[in-house]
Design a protein around this motif. Structure first.
Motif, PDB file in Angstrom:
ATOM      1  N   GLU A   1       0.867  -1.259   0.016  1.00 50.17           N
ATOM      2  CA  GLU A   1      -0.067  -0.061   0.029  1.00 50.17           C
ATOM      3  C   GLU A   1       0.806   1.156   0.036  1.00 50.17           C
ATOM      4  O   GLU A   1       1.795   1.416   0.589  1.00 50.17           O
ATOM      5  N   GLY A   2       0.572   2.269  -0.851  1.00 50.97           N
ATOM      6  CA  GLY A   2       1.030   3.551  -0.585  1.00 50.97           C
ATOM      7  C   GLY A   2       2.191   3.740  -1.260  1.00 50.97           C
ATOM      8  O   GLY A   2       2.960   2.970  -1.964  1.00 50.97           O
ATOM      9  N   PRO A   3       2.878   5.066  -1.116  1.00 48.98           N
ATOM     10  CA  PRO A   3       4.163   5.388  -1.989  1.00 48.98           C
ATOM     11  C   PRO A   3       5.282   4.381  -1.406  1.00 48.98           C
ATOM     12  O   PRO A   3       6.088   4.136  -2.300  1.00 48.98           O
ATOM     13  N   ASN A   4       5.249   4.138  -0.235  1.00 52.30           N
ATOM     14  CA  ASN A   4       6.507   3.141   0.217  1.00 52.30           C
ATOM     15  C   ASN A   4       6.530   1.663  -0.370  1.00 52.30           C
ATOM     16  O   ASN A   4       7.373   0.906  -0.430  1.00 52.30           O
ATOM     17  N   ALA A   5       5.314   1.444  -1.266  1.00 46.11           N
ATOM     18  CA  ALA A   5       5.355   0.113  -1.687  1.00 46.11           C
ATOM     19  C   ALA A   5       6.362  -0.105  -2.679  1.00 46.11           C
ATOM     20  O   ALA A   5       6.944  -1.231  -2.728  1.00 46.11           O
ATOM     21  N   ARG A   6       6.817   0.919  -3.498  1.00 43.87           N
ATOM     22  CA  ARG A   6       8.005   0.854  -4.457  1.00 43.87           C
ATOM     23  C   ARG A   6       9.007   0.447  -3.713  1.00 43.87           C
ATOM     24  O   ARG A   6      10.158  -0.038  -4.398  1.00 43.87           O
ATOM     25  N   ASN A   7       9.320   0.873  -2.456  1.00 44.92           N
ATOM     26  CA  ASN A   7      10.640   0.212  -1.659  1.00 44.92           C
ATOM     27  C   ASN A   7      10.513  -1.115  -1.395  1.00 44.92           C
ATOM     28  O   ASN A   7      11.607  -1.617  -0.895  1.00 44.92           O
ATOM     29  N   PHE A   8       9.554  -1.897  -1.643  1.00 39.48           N
ATOM     30  CA  PHE A   8       9.394  -3.262  -1.374  1.00 39.48           C
ATOM     31  C   PHE A   8       9.211  -4.160  -2.470  1.00 39.48           C
ATOM     32  O   PHE A   8       8.890  -5.194  -2.216  1.00 39.48           O
ATOM     33  N   LEU A   9       9.818  -3.626  -3.815  1.00 37.22           N
ATOM     34  CA  LEU A   9       9.581  -4.410  -4.907  1.00 37.22           C
ATOM     35  C   LEU A   9      11.018  -4.948  -5.136  1.00 37.22           C
ATOM     36  O   LEU A   9      11.978  -4.549  -4.785  1.00 37.22           O
ATOM     37  N   THR A  10      11.152  -6.459  -5.273  1.00 34.38           N
ATOM     38  CA  THR A  10      12.186  -7.282  -5.388  1.00 34.38           C
ATOM     39  C   THR A  10      12.352  -7.953  -6.656  1.00 34.38           C
ATOM     40  O   THR A  10      11.270  -8.296  -7.173  1.00 34.38           O
ATOM     41  N   PRO A  11      13.393  -8.148  -7.317  1.00 33.81           N
ATOM     42  CA  PRO A  11      13.607  -8.659  -8.508  1.00 33.81           C
ATOM     43  C   PRO A  11      13.763 -10.170  -8.239  1.00 33.81           C
ATOM     44  O   PRO A  11      13.840 -11.043  -9.411  1.00 33.81           O
ATOM     45  N   HIS A  12      13.647 -10.613  -6.821  1.00 38.16           N
ATOM     46  CA  HIS A  12      13.702 -12.214  -6.835  1.00 38.16           C
ATOM     47  C   HIS A  12      12.412 -12.572  -6.708  1.00 38.16           C
ATOM     48  O   HIS A  12      11.893 -12.427  -5.777  1.00 38.16           O
ATOM     49  N   ARG A  13      12.159 -13.584  -7.449  1.00 37.76           N
ATOM     50  CA  ARG A  13      10.786 -14.303  -7.317  1.00 37.76           C
ATOM     51  C   ARG A  13      10.570 -14.913  -6.201  1.00 37.76           C
ATOM     52  O   ARG A  13       9.274 -14.968  -5.387  1.00 37.76           O
ATOM     53  N   GLN A  14      11.643 -15.695  -5.755  1.00 35.55           N
ATOM     54  CA  GLN A  14      11.351 -16.671  -4.321  1.00 35.55           C
ATOM     55  C   GLN A  14      11.151 -15.734  -3.203  1.00 35.55           C
ATOM     56  O   GLN A  14      10.405 -16.030  -2.387  1.00 35.55           O
ATOM     57  N   VAL A  15      12.028 -14.689  -3.070  1.00 34.77           N
ATOM     58  CA  VAL A  15      11.554 -13.558  -2.113  1.00 34.77           C
ATOM     59  C   VAL A  15      10.121 -13.066  -1.957  1.00 34.77           C
ATOM     60  O   VAL A  15       9.599 -12.938  -1.039  1.00 34.77           O
ATOM     61  N   SER A  16       9.816 -12.663  -3.320  1.00 34.35           N
ATOM     62  CA  SER A  16       8.333 -12.233  -3.425  1.00 34.35           C
ATOM     63  C   SER A  16       7.384 -13.235  -2.999  1.00 34.35           C
ATOM     64  O   SER A  16       6.524 -12.846  -2.447  1.00 34.35           O
ATOM     65  N   GLY A  17       7.662 -14.431  -3.520  1.00 39.20           N
ATOM     66  CA  GLY A  17       6.858 -15.422  -2.863  1.00 39.20           C
ATOM     67  C   GLY A  17       6.685 -15.867  -1.609  1.00 39.20           C
ATOM     68  O   GLY A  17       5.624 -15.706  -0.709  1.00 39.20           O
ATOM     69  N   LEU A  18       7.970 -15.681  -0.968  1.00 38.72           N
ATOM     70  CA  LEU A  18       8.033 -15.776   0.550  1.00 38.72           C
ATOM     71  C   LEU A  18       7.149 -14.441   1.035  1.00 38.72           C
ATOM     72  O   LEU A  18       6.609 -14.711   2.183  1.00 38.72           O
ATOM     73  N   MET A  19       7.166 -13.719   0.856  1.00 40.00           N
ATOM     74  CA  MET A  19       6.511 -12.183   1.373  1.00 40.00           C
ATOM     75  C   MET A  19       5.054 -12.692   1.420  1.00 40.00           C
ATOM     76  O   MET A  19       4.501 -12.342   2.275  1.00 40.00           O
ATOM     77  N   ASP A  20       4.629 -12.958   0.171  1.00 37.99           N
ATOM     78  CA  ASP A  20       3.144 -13.402   0.124  1.00 37.99           C
ATOM     79  C   ASP A  20       2.774 -14.382   0.803  1.00 37.99           C
ATOM     80  O   ASP A  20       1.590 -14.143   1.510  1.00 37.99           O
TER      81      ASP A  20
END
Length: 463
Positions: free
Chosen positions: A136-155
């Motif tokens: 959510e919000g402008p800070n969301a751009r700080n939490f974009l990762t180029p690593h698929r597995q990390v993104s999946g872990l976060m979700d």
């Protein structure tokens, strides 16, 4: 450990609940588990974040699997999990109240540790409190990762759906976002605030004189300067450039400020031709994570010809302040040296600095960010409006910093000067704000709501 967490703990203890803290900075004399690995501001945590969230060159979407990073996060999590679980078992703790760790990926090993504990220990209740959510919000751009597995872990581990967990949001917009993305029903409870807190008096002139001048008139801040505080941490969602613009607007009305027959504000500042309108940034928190934004702010302040000062070198969280320390100042004490608060965040989970301004009985100029409009403003009858986020424009310079509409800015400046000059009106409005807001988010009101949730989670009828 946040001040809101401490104040809730004190309120619960006064009602018979035993509260044990777990954080990276539990004081040595306090009962609880001090676990440095929980800190999101440690060099290790910052370095890991940079590796997780630094975009791959030329990439606009995840491009690697990130397996090595996930392995590292998992190994770090095991240490945290073991320490927390051992402490929980040793003290027979039936309920964990987790603040922010399950919704913001500032310390993914800690999030994973608590997620795995919640999954594998259905005998323990988990109340997961979320101030902000990572998508959510402008800070969301700080939490974009180029690593698929990390993104999946976060979700998978953030804001998880578990039978032994309840979710608390500090505003209804976040509750709606959680329902839409995760299908989870959360409970909305505002941040709690102790309106009766005891704050040591500070030497106002000494504090002002020690502030670091970043832009504008290099002279130390004096007793007749008008100080406008933007007391939030330095982060892009705080839209601090709007506070710079507001101070520049006040500075253009120097003739009006100098003509105040009984001085300006609560402290009756005798504003003169030698006085300055000053914007104070008192916090150092998260500065390193937002260094590029901070540099743009400095350039913009110089462009607007305002006096910008910084207190991060001398202001400390109240819990770290040592009585008698003449070189440091408690954060809440600094409001004593402020004449007006300008709080213009574009996105905010709740808006503690708006609450603090009301508690300190200072006039508040505020951008009506979405949560303020939806959830907070009905409990603050008097404020100076900087418009809302839909009225903002973008500057062509300074990498597109946000900008107030000129008619909105002029109206806000006019209202602020009128209020600072009318001392009876200022007192009446700040007193009424204090009374109404306390009924909404005072610590007594909030503690009662948490006790109800604790009771539901533990199946107990009392502490």
């Amino acid at each position: 450990m946040s001040l809101q967490s401490q104040e809730l703990s004190e309120a619960l203890s006064a009602r018979g609940w035993r509260v044990l803290s777990c954080a990276g900075d539990v004081p040595p004399h306090a009962e609880g588990l001090r676990l440095p690995e929980l800190s999101y501001q440690s060099p290790d945590a910052i370095a890991l974040r940079k590796r997780i969230f630094s975009p791959a060159p030329g990439a606009s979407s995840p491009v690697s699997d990130g397996a090595a990073l996930v392995d590292e996060i998992t190994e770090r999590a095991k240490v945290i999990r073991r320490r927390v679980e051992d402490y929980v078992d040793a003290h027979q703790i039936p309920l964990l109240h987790i603040r922010n760790l399950m919704s913001l990926p500032y310390n993914l090993p800690a999030t994973l540790a608590l997620y795995s504990l919640a999954v594998e220990r259905p005998d323990i209740g988990f109340l997961m409190q979320h101030h902000d959510i990572y998508w959510e919000g402008p800070n969301a751009r700080n939490f974009l990762t180029p690593h698929r597995q990390v993104s999946g872990l976060m979700d998978r581990i953030m804001c998880p759906s578990l039978p032994n967990a309840r979710h608390v949001l500090i505003n209804p917009l976040a509750a709606e976002a959680l329902r839409a993305r995760k299908g989870l029903e959360g409970t909305v409870i505002p941040d709690g605030f102790d309106f009766d807190r005891d704050v040591p008096p500070i030497d106002e002139l000494a504090f002002r004189s020690k502030l670091q001048v970043l832009a504008g008139d290099p002279r130390p801040v004096g007793t007749d300067d008008l100080v406008v505080a933007m007391p939030a941490r330095i982060a892009i969602n705080k839209a601090i450039e709007l506070a710079i613009e507001f101070v520049a607007g006040l500075n253009r009305e120097r003739t009006a400020l100098e003509s105040a027959p009984e001085g300006l504000g609560l402290n009756r500042r005798r504003f003169s031709a030698n006085s300055s309108v000053v914007l104070l940034l008192p916090q150092s928190e998260d500065l390193e994570d937002n260094r590029e934004y901070f540099e743009r702010l400095l350039a913009y302040a110089r462009h607007c010809k305002i006096k910008l000062v910084y207190g991060g070198n001398i202001v400390v969280p109240d819990r770290r302040f040592q009585y008698g320390d003449l070189d440091r100042y408690p954060f809440y004490g600094t409001y004593q040296a402020v004449d007006l608060v300008c709080y213009p965040p574009e996105h905010e989970g709740f808006g503690n600095q708006a609450i603090e301004a009301v508690w300190a009985k200072r006039p508040l100029a505020v951008l009506e960010y979405p949560v303020f409009k939806r959830f907070v403003r009905n409990h603050i009858p008097h404020y100076i409006s900087l418009g809302d986020t839909e009225q903002l424009t973008q500057l062509n310079e300074f990498a597109g910093l946000r900008q107030l509409r000129r008619d909105v800015l002029d109206g806000a400046v006019k209202s602020a000067i009128a209020l600072l000059m009318d001392h009876n009106l200022e007192k009446r409005q700040t007193d009424e704000n204090f009374t109404e807001l306390r009924a909404f988010c005072g610590i007594d009101t909030v503690a009662a709501q948490y006790i109800r949730l604790y009771t539901e989670l533990t199946g107990k009828t009392g502490p």
